[in-house]
Structures are given as C-alpha cells and as structure tokens.
Design a protein around this motif. Structure first.
Motif, PDB file in Angstrom:
ATOM      1  N   SER A  31       0.864  -1.085  -0.108  1.00 47.31           N
ATOM      2  CA  SER A  31      -0.040  -0.011  -0.059  1.00 47.31           C
ATOM      3  C   SER A  31       0.928   1.278  -0.042  1.00 47.31           C
ATOM      4  O   SER A  31       1.915   1.113   0.484  1.00 47.31           O
ATOM      5  CB  SER A  31      -0.872  -0.020   1.217  1.00 47.31           C
ATOM      6  OG  SER A  31      -1.954   1.204   1.177  1.00 47.31           O
ATOM      7  N   VAL A  55      -4.817  -5.985   8.674  1.00 38.99           N
ATOM      8  CA  VAL A  55      -5.634  -6.569   7.360  1.00 38.99           C
ATOM      9  C   VAL A  55      -6.692  -7.292   8.257  1.00 38.99           C
ATOM     10  O   VAL A  55      -6.635  -8.250   8.706  1.00 38.99           O
ATOM     11  CB  VAL A  55      -4.937  -7.137   6.291  1.00 38.99           C
ATOM     12  CG1 VAL A  55      -5.909  -7.809   5.410  1.00 38.99           C
ATOM     13  CG2 VAL A  55      -3.843  -6.174   5.799  1.00 38.99           C
ATOM     14  N   LEU A 286      -7.984  -2.181   6.147  1.00 38.36           N
ATOM     15  CA  LEU A 286      -6.616  -1.894   6.082  1.00 38.36           C
ATOM     16  C   LEU A 286      -6.387  -0.878   7.277  1.00 38.36           C
ATOM     17  O   LEU A 286      -7.133   0.219   7.234  1.00 38.36           O
ATOM     18  CB  LEU A 286      -5.620  -1.318   4.986  1.00 38.36           C
ATOM     19  CG  LEU A 286      -4.391  -1.006   5.168  1.00 38.36           C
ATOM     20  CD1 LEU A 286      -3.241  -2.264   5.422  1.00 38.36           C
ATOM     21  CD2 LEU A 286      -3.890  -0.610   3.707  1.00 38.36           C
TER      22      LEU A 286
END
Length: 314
Positions: A31, A55, A286
C-alpha cells in the motif's frame, strides 16, 4: 514495486517467521502511504519497525518500507475532469496547466474527461507535459454528462492505459462527487463501493478537488454535502486527499496543488504479509499506524489481497 519484487520481498523473512506465517495463510500485499513532517520540509527516515499494520483486524508482518523518490519516483497520473462541471472552471485552467508542467520527468501525465459513465482520454500517458496539455480544455458543462462520477472512476480503474506495476498510480479527480443515481448520502452506495473496490484493485490513489456540476440537485446544500461526503469516503479508502472550501467553488486550485505536490514527494511503499482467509482475490480493510514523533500519516483504509501468489523460483 514489480510483482516479482513483491513476491521476493514476501519470502525474504526468517525461516521460522516464514513457516509460522505460512501456517496462518499469510498473503503478500502493499500500500502507498504518505508521511508528512509537521513544521518541517525534511523527509523522515522510516523503518519497518515504525509501522503497525492490520488487515481485516489481523496483524501483518511488515517486509519493507521504500521511499518513492530517486530511482523509485516513477508515477503515472491521470487528471480526470467532470464534463458536467460548470464552465466557470475556465479561470482555473491555468492552475491545472501549471501543475502539470511542474511535474518531473519521472511523472507521466494523461488528461481525461468524465463522459457518459466513462473516463475518456484526451491524451495518452506522456512525460512530455506540453503534449499532455494539448488535451486540456473546458468541460462541456452539460448537466449529467458524466452520468455518475463513480461510474467514470470505476471505468478509469478498469481501463487504466498502462500495464506497468513499476510505478505509482494516482488520479486527480475534479468533480462535485454527487451521484444522481443514488442522490442521498449512503456510505453503502453500490456505485461508490464499486469505485472504491475497482480503484483499490488497480492500485490507484484517488485525490479529488471539489467543483460544482451544472446539475440542479448538486447545487443544493444537501446535494453538495452528499457529494462531498461520498467523495471523502473514496479518497480515504484509497489513501488520497480531498480538497474543498466549504460548499462553494474554490477561487484557486493553487493551494490544493501545492499541498498535493508535497504529498507526492513524501510517499512510501509499504510491503507486508498478512493472515487472510479465503482463496479468492478480495478487498480487505486496512489499518496503518506510525510511531514517529512530529509526523502525520495518510494511508488507505482498503487493500487488495491476492491469495495464491507463488514465490519466484517455485
């Protein structure tokens, strides 16, 4: 990061750690995060130990933190303009042009417009900023011409005109965010959620600037508030930033672009492996935390998980 590099990073942990994580069904992912230093222009030196990642509520193992500058500064950026936007945007065309011209050679730019639910490209990706600007023009200003901005953002994600995964993908979307197909504030708006999922799967960070559409509903206070809230959900989900000044059109885009440029200069690729149930690709929640004084973190709230990735050489 290339997929090959991602897979290598995912397995470059200790044998014990790898075995333990394999038992938990760990899946590698990544990310883009933005880290700004408060009260200073200097860029912080960050390490994996400075971050905590979850996560779907499960703790992830952080594999690497890579500053996206130098030989990793590559960026593909689409400026996507709502074709139904009011033509008074003409006074801001120069702001857009100067922002495009200010981009370094490592940034490839494309100009596109929201039309009938699609992202229609006026220019392909190019590092030649003058060539990119040949596609910049006033929007049509026809009410409803974009259909829904979320249709267009989904189309942009699905039809991103590059297969390269070596560089960041970012979009600057200029629209009021109002969805005429679901004209109320609904966080579960299916078109919004589809745009979020498609953008996350494509690895695109969505940044947005508010500008009124010609449509009547989007000019009401309720319609404007609805559009701004929906667009905030989209930018938050993808790790971008949303720029607006109250319920009115901004006088200038310059402060927005200056802030956005600082953010682009302070981005990092966070690579991690996380326990993940299921064997199908999916978008997961997330959470990223940073434990470094005098910094401000901007991160996505969604991430794409791709189970079954096979390490290189196996």
């Amino acid at each position: 990061m290339k997929m090959r590099e991602l897979l290598v990073a995912a397995v470059c942990v200790s044998a014990m750690g790898s075995a333990a994580m394999a038992q938990d069904g760990a899946v590698p992912s990544q990310s883009i995060v933005t880290v700004m230093t408060k009260g200073a222009e200097s860029q912080p030196t960050l390490d994996a130990k400075d971050f905590k990642v979850q996560v779907n509520g499960k703790t992830a193992q952080i594999n690497s933190v890579t500053p996206l500058r130098g030989d990793r500064a590559g960026l593909e950026m689409v400026v996507l303009i709502d074709s139904g936007a009011r033509n008074s945007m003409g006074r801001n065309m120069e702001d857009i042009a100067k922002f495009v011209q200010s981009q370094p050679l490592s940034t490839a730019i494309a100009i596109a417009y929201m039309q009938n639910g699609r992202a229609v490209f006026a220019t392909p990706f190019t590092s030649d900023k003058l060539a990119a600007l040949r596609g910049l023009h006033l929007p049509g200003g026809v009410p409803g011409e974009s259909a829904s901005p979320y249709f267009c953002i989904s189309d942009l994600a699905k039809q991103w005109p590059s297969n390269s995964r070596d560089v960041r993908r970012e979009a600057v979307v200029i629209t009021d965010g109002f969805d005429p197909y679901n004209p109320r504030f609904d966080p579960d708006d299916p078109y919004l959620q589809a745009a979020i999922a498609d953008s996350v799967k494509a690895g695109i960070v969505i940044n947005a600037i508010f500008w009124h559409d010609q449509g009547f509903a989007s000019r009401t206070l309720r319609g404007t508030d609805t559009g701004q809230n929906l667009m905030s959900l989209l930018t938050d989900a993808t790790g971008g930033n949303y720029y607006y000044q109250g319920f009115s059109n901004p006088v200038s885009f310059v402060p927005f672009f200056e802030d956005l440029q600082r953010r682009l200069n302070n981005q990092y690729e966070l690579s991690f492996s996380a326990p993940f149930k299921g064997n199908k690709p999916d978008v997961a929640s997330l959470k990223v935390k940073l434990d470094v004084p005098n910094t401000k973190l901007t991160s996505a709230s969604r991430v794409f998980m791709l189970p079954g990735a096979v390490p290189v050489g196996q």
